[in-house]
Design a protein around this motif. Structure first.
Motif, PDB file in Angstrom:
ATOM      1  N   VAL A 182     -35.534 -24.146 -13.185  1.00 54.26           N
ATOM      2  CA  VAL A 182     -35.876 -23.263 -11.796  1.00 54.26           C
ATOM      3  C   VAL A 182     -37.381 -22.685 -12.224  1.00 54.26           C
ATOM      4  O   VAL A 182     -37.628 -22.643 -13.241  1.00 54.26           O
ATOM      5  CB  VAL A 182     -34.788 -21.653 -11.668  1.00 54.26           C
ATOM      6  N   ALA A 183     -37.988 -23.022 -10.761  1.00 56.56           N
ATOM      7  CA  ALA A 183     -39.433 -22.677 -10.994  1.00 56.56           C
ATOM      8  C   ALA A 183     -39.945 -21.952  -9.753  1.00 56.56           C
ATOM      9  O   ALA A 183     -39.236 -21.793  -8.889  1.00 56.56           O
ATOM     10  CB  ALA A 183     -40.294 -23.937 -11.322  1.00 56.56           C
ATOM     11  N   SER A 184     -41.225 -21.318  -9.732  1.00 60.28           N
ATOM     12  CA  SER A 184     -41.643 -20.904  -8.517  1.00 60.28           C
ATOM     13  C   SER A 184     -43.045 -21.796  -8.154  1.00 60.28           C
ATOM     14  O   SER A 184     -43.574 -22.369  -8.890  1.00 60.28           O
ATOM     15  CB  SER A 184     -42.229 -19.575  -8.496  1.00 60.28           C
ATOM     16  N   GLY A 185     -43.460 -21.591  -6.767  1.00 62.40           N
ATOM     17  CA  GLY A 185     -44.519 -22.150  -6.420  1.00 62.40           C
ATOM     18  C   GLY A 185     -44.157 -23.127  -5.045  1.00 62.40           C
ATOM     19  O   GLY A 185     -43.114 -23.160  -4.642  1.00 62.40           O
ATOM     20  N   ASP A 186     -45.154 -23.746  -4.618  1.00 58.80           N
ATOM     21  CA  ASP A 186     -44.993 -24.673  -3.286  1.00 58.80           C
ATOM     22  C   ASP A 186     -44.473 -25.953  -3.564  1.00 58.80           C
ATOM     23  O   ASP A 186     -44.809 -26.322  -4.625  1.00 58.80           O
ATOM     24  CB  ASP A 186     -46.633 -24.676  -2.544  1.00 58.80           C
ATOM     25  N   ARG A 187     -43.882 -26.377  -2.761  1.00 53.00           N
ATOM     26  CA  ARG A 187     -43.256 -27.737  -2.845  1.00 53.00           C
ATOM     27  C   ARG A 187     -44.347 -28.520  -3.042  1.00 53.00           C
ATOM     28  O   ARG A 187     -45.467 -28.704  -2.476  1.00 53.00           O
ATOM     29  CB  ARG A 187     -42.376 -28.103  -1.728  1.00 53.00           C
ATOM     30  N   TRP A 188     -43.868 -29.740  -4.077  1.00 52.63           N
ATOM     31  CA  TRP A 188     -45.068 -30.757  -4.221  1.00 52.63           C
ATOM     32  C   TRP A 188     -44.867 -31.894  -2.904  1.00 52.63           C
ATOM     33  O   TRP A 188     -43.761 -32.007  -2.538  1.00 52.63           O
ATOM     34  CB  TRP A 188     -44.797 -31.491  -5.415  1.00 52.63           C
ATOM     35  N   PRO A 189     -46.094 -32.485  -2.930  1.00 57.06           N
ATOM     36  CA  PRO A 189     -45.736 -33.497  -1.748  1.00 57.06           C
ATOM     37  C   PRO A 189     -45.250 -34.798  -2.406  1.00 57.06           C
ATOM     38  O   PRO A 189     -44.849 -35.640  -1.527  1.00 57.06           O
ATOM     39  CB  PRO A 189     -47.412 -33.709  -1.481  1.00 57.06           C
ATOM     40  N   SER A 190     -45.023 -34.899  -3.440  1.00 60.35           N
ATOM     41  CA  SER A 190     -44.443 -35.932  -3.923  1.00 60.35           C
ATOM     42  C   SER A 190     -44.052 -36.044  -5.337  1.00 60.35           C
ATOM     43  O   SER A 190     -44.207 -35.067  -6.157  1.00 60.35           O
ATOM     44  CB  SER A 190     -45.246 -37.386  -3.779  1.00 60.35           C
ATOM     45  N   SER A 191     -43.102 -36.684  -5.933  1.00 61.23           N
ATOM     46  CA  SER A 191     -43.014 -36.803  -7.363  1.00 61.23           C
ATOM     47  C   SER A 191     -43.933 -37.686  -8.132  1.00 61.23           C
ATOM     48  O   SER A 191     -44.617 -38.267  -7.288  1.00 61.23           O
ATOM     49  CB  SER A 191     -41.529 -37.343  -7.688  1.00 61.23           C
ATOM     50  N   PHE A 192     -44.186 -37.708  -9.294  1.00 59.02           N
ATOM     51  CA  PHE A 192     -45.167 -38.367  -9.923  1.00 59.02           C
ATOM     52  C   PHE A 192     -44.443 -39.190 -11.211  1.00 59.02           C
ATOM     53  O   PHE A 192     -43.486 -38.445 -11.840  1.00 59.02           O
ATOM     54  CB  PHE A 192     -46.167 -37.486 -10.525  1.00 59.02           C
ATOM     55  N   ARG A 193     -44.946 -40.430 -11.558  1.00 58.56           N
ATOM     56  CA  ARG A 193     -44.428 -41.081 -12.600  1.00 58.56           C
ATOM     57  C   ARG A 193     -45.671 -40.796 -13.614  1.00 58.56           C
ATOM     58  O   ARG A 193     -46.651 -41.014 -13.476  1.00 58.56           O
ATOM     59  CB  ARG A 193     -44.368 -42.751 -12.257  1.00 58.56           C
ATOM     60  N   VAL A 194     -45.016 -40.341 -14.782  1.00 59.95           N
ATOM     61  CA  VAL A 194     -46.139 -40.151 -15.936  1.00 59.95           C
ATOM     62  C   VAL A 194     -45.631 -41.091 -16.884  1.00 59.95           C
ATOM     63  O   VAL A 194     -44.568 -41.388 -17.377  1.00 59.95           O
ATOM     64  CB  VAL A 194     -45.603 -38.534 -16.633  1.00 59.95           C
ATOM     65  N   ILE A 195     -46.667 -41.464 -17.907  1.00 62.25           N
ATOM     66  CA  ILE A 195     -46.612 -42.311 -18.982  1.00 62.25           C
ATOM     67  C   ILE A 195     -46.614 -41.375 -20.235  1.00 62.25           C
ATOM     68  O   ILE A 195     -47.527 -40.663 -20.345  1.00 62.25           O
ATOM     69  CB  ILE A 195     -47.855 -43.337 -19.118  1.00 62.25           C
ATOM     70  N   VAL A 196     -45.485 -41.378 -20.895  1.00 57.49           N
ATOM     71  CA  VAL A 196     -45.351 -40.725 -22.129  1.00 57.49           C
ATOM     72  C   VAL A 196     -45.034 -41.655 -23.198  1.00 57.49           C
ATOM     73  O   VAL A 196     -44.672 -42.813 -23.023  1.00 57.49           O
ATOM     74  CB  VAL A 196     -44.336 -39.442 -22.130  1.00 57.49           C
ATOM     75  N   SER A 197     -45.065 -41.214 -24.408  1.00 56.73           N
ATOM     76  CA  SER A 197     -44.938 -41.935 -25.594  1.00 56.73           C
ATOM     77  C   SER A 197     -44.464 -40.948 -26.788  1.00 56.73           C
ATOM     78  O   SER A 197     -44.581 -39.524 -26.632  1.00 56.73           O
ATOM     79  CB  SER A 197     -46.278 -42.805 -26.048  1.00 56.73           C
ATOM     80  N   PRO A 198     -43.965 -41.605 -27.992  1.00 61.09           N
ATOM     81  CA  PRO A 198     -43.827 -40.566 -29.048  1.00 61.09           C
ATOM     82  C   PRO A 198     -44.813 -39.783 -29.570  1.00 61.09           C
ATOM     83  O   PRO A 198     -44.599 -38.732 -30.240  1.00 61.09           O
ATOM     84  CB  PRO A 198     -43.597 -41.591 -30.275  1.00 61.09           C
ATOM     85  N   GLU A 199     -46.173 -40.049 -29.084  1.00 63.21           N
ATOM     86  CA  GLU A 199     -47.404 -39.610 -29.297  1.00 63.21           C
ATOM     87  C   GLU A 199     -47.735 -38.438 -28.674  1.00 63.21           C
ATOM     88  O   GLU A 199     -48.588 -37.658 -28.752  1.00 63.21           O
ATOM     89  CB  GLU A 199     -48.493 -40.263 -29.675  1.00 63.21           C
ATOM     90  N   SER A 200     -46.947 -38.212 -27.289  1.00 66.38           N
ATOM     91  CA  SER A 200     -47.173 -37.306 -26.447  1.00 66.38           C
ATOM     92  C   SER A 200     -47.202 -35.966 -27.010  1.00 66.38           C
ATOM     93  O   SER A 200     -46.112 -35.529 -27.823  1.00 66.38           O
ATOM     94  CB  SER A 200     -46.127 -37.240 -25.109  1.00 66.38           C
ATOM     95  N   GLN A 201     -47.802 -34.942 -26.756  1.00 67.44           N
ATOM     96  CA  GLN A 201     -47.891 -33.652 -27.143  1.00 67.44           C
ATOM     97  C   GLN A 201     -47.587 -32.704 -26.183  1.00 67.44           C
ATOM     98  O   GLN A 201     -47.732 -32.676 -24.982  1.00 67.44           O
ATOM     99  CB  GLN A 201     -49.422 -33.183 -27.600  1.00 67.44           C
ATOM    100  N   LEU A 202     -46.998 -31.553 -26.492  1.00 69.27           N
ATOM    101  CA  LEU A 202     -46.360 -30.369 -25.864  1.00 69.27           C
ATOM    102  C   LEU A 202     -46.919 -29.273 -26.541  1.00 69.27           C
ATOM    103  O   LEU A 202     -47.490 -29.095 -27.818  1.00 69.27           O
ATOM    104  CB  LEU A 202     -44.998 -30.289 -25.781  1.00 69.27           C
ATOM    105  N   PRO A 203     -47.185 -28.068 -25.747  1.00 72.51           N
ATOM    106  CA  PRO A 203     -47.705 -26.930 -26.255  1.00 72.51           C
ATOM    107  C   PRO A 203     -46.929 -26.496 -27.497  1.00 72.51           C
ATOM    108  O   PRO A 203     -45.788 -26.524 -27.594  1.00 72.51           O
ATOM    109  CB  PRO A 203     -47.690 -25.928 -25.029  1.00 72.51           C
ATOM    110  N   ALA A 204     -47.697 -25.809 -28.406  1.00 66.84           N
ATOM    111  CA  ALA A 204     -47.242 -25.383 -29.775  1.00 66.84           C
ATOM    112  C   ALA A 204     -46.436 -24.016 -29.458  1.00 66.84           C
ATOM    113  O   ALA A 204     -45.286 -23.772 -30.147  1.00 66.84           O
ATOM    114  CB  ALA A 204     -47.902 -25.190 -30.833  1.00 66.84           C
ATOM    115  N   ARG A 205     -46.838 -23.386 -28.518  1.00 71.65           N
ATOM    116  CA  ARG A 205     -46.314 -22.143 -28.168  1.00 71.65           C
ATOM    117  C   ARG A 205     -46.769 -21.779 -26.787  1.00 71.65           C
ATOM    118  O   ARG A 205     -47.894 -22.288 -26.128  1.00 71.65           O
ATOM    119  CB  ARG A 205     -46.710 -21.040 -29.152  1.00 71.65           C
TER     120      ARG A 205
END
Length: 233
Positions: A182-205
């Motif tokens: 569940v999230a808040s905000g305005d609806r996005w105009p479309s979905s998006f294809r994202v290129i990810v890999s084993p090296e993709s980073q996420l926030p540490a905190r």
């Protein structure tokens, strides 16, 4: 003096008058209704030659000390006008009526690097504010990060991930596994294809209570950390 300092020569071409400044130095000056603006060619504390603009603005209700530096090599009067008007921008309303060169200088602030950078930053901020985004409560963002981190680790290489937001739920599909939060905000105009890999980073905190997911300049980001390049799905 004008031959030795292109900026002073350009100011004289605008209507500044050669003479002694209020400090008794050789320079050029322009008289506004409430400000006698002096321009003097000096060496600043950083050992750089500049033109110092100075004066005391006194309207009866406003008292302000004017002191700013502009380059000493402005050989084009229009460029000099742009620099002077940018230096005086916060006092504009107290300088009226304005001479024609002042208004012309304001129209050419692109000649002043700081003004151009500020305008570009403002335009980028407006574009960022208008870009697709939504916000997830930190308590929901943490398990989402954990699940995605685990999946990224097991990827064999670059893979397409789909992300979209319908105005209520953020959906992420990666290798036939769907994550919904569940999230808040305005609806996005479309979905998006994202290129990810084993090296993709996420926030540490996550430091903020509400965590932003944003699509901007061709990348999807989670709390300011890019997940990867994207395009509309």
């Amino acid at each position: 003096m004008a031959d030795q300092c292109p900026t002073i020569g350009s100011l004289i071409a605008l209507g500044f008058e050669i003479g002694k400044t209020s400090a008794g130095l050789d320079g050029a000056g322009y008289k506004f209704v409430h400000l006698d603006l002096d321009a003097v060619h000096v060496i600043n504390p950083n050992a750089r030659p500049v033109v110092l603009l100075s004066g005391v603005l006194n309207t009866g209700r406003t008292l302000a000390l004017i002191e700013d530096q502009i380059p000493d090599d402005l050989g084009n009067p229009l460029e000099a006008a742009a620099w002077v008007t940018y230096a005086l921008r916060s006092h504009r309303s107290d300088l009226e009526p304005l001479p024609s060169w002042f208004e012309e200088g304001e129209r050419h602030w692109e000649l002043v690097p700081m003004a151009r950078q500020q305008r570009e930053a403002e335009e980028r901020n407006r574009a960022y504010s208008a870009s697709p985004s939504c916000y997830i409560d930190r308590d929901y963002a943490r398990p989402l990060r954990r699940q995605l981190t685990e999946q990224f680790t097991w990827l064999s290489g670059e893979t397409e991930m789909t992300i979209g937001y319908d105005g209520r739920v953020l959906s992420i599909v990666l290798e036939e596994r769907t994550h919904e939060v569940v999230a808040s905000g305005d609806r996005w105009p479309s979905s998006f294809r994202v290129i990810v890999s084993p090296e993709s980073q996420l926030p540490a905190r996550f430091d903020s209570r509400m965590v932003e997911v944003n699509v901007f300049e061709g990348f999807v980001s989670l709390d300011g950390v890019s997940l990867g390049p994207c395009e509309p799905a």
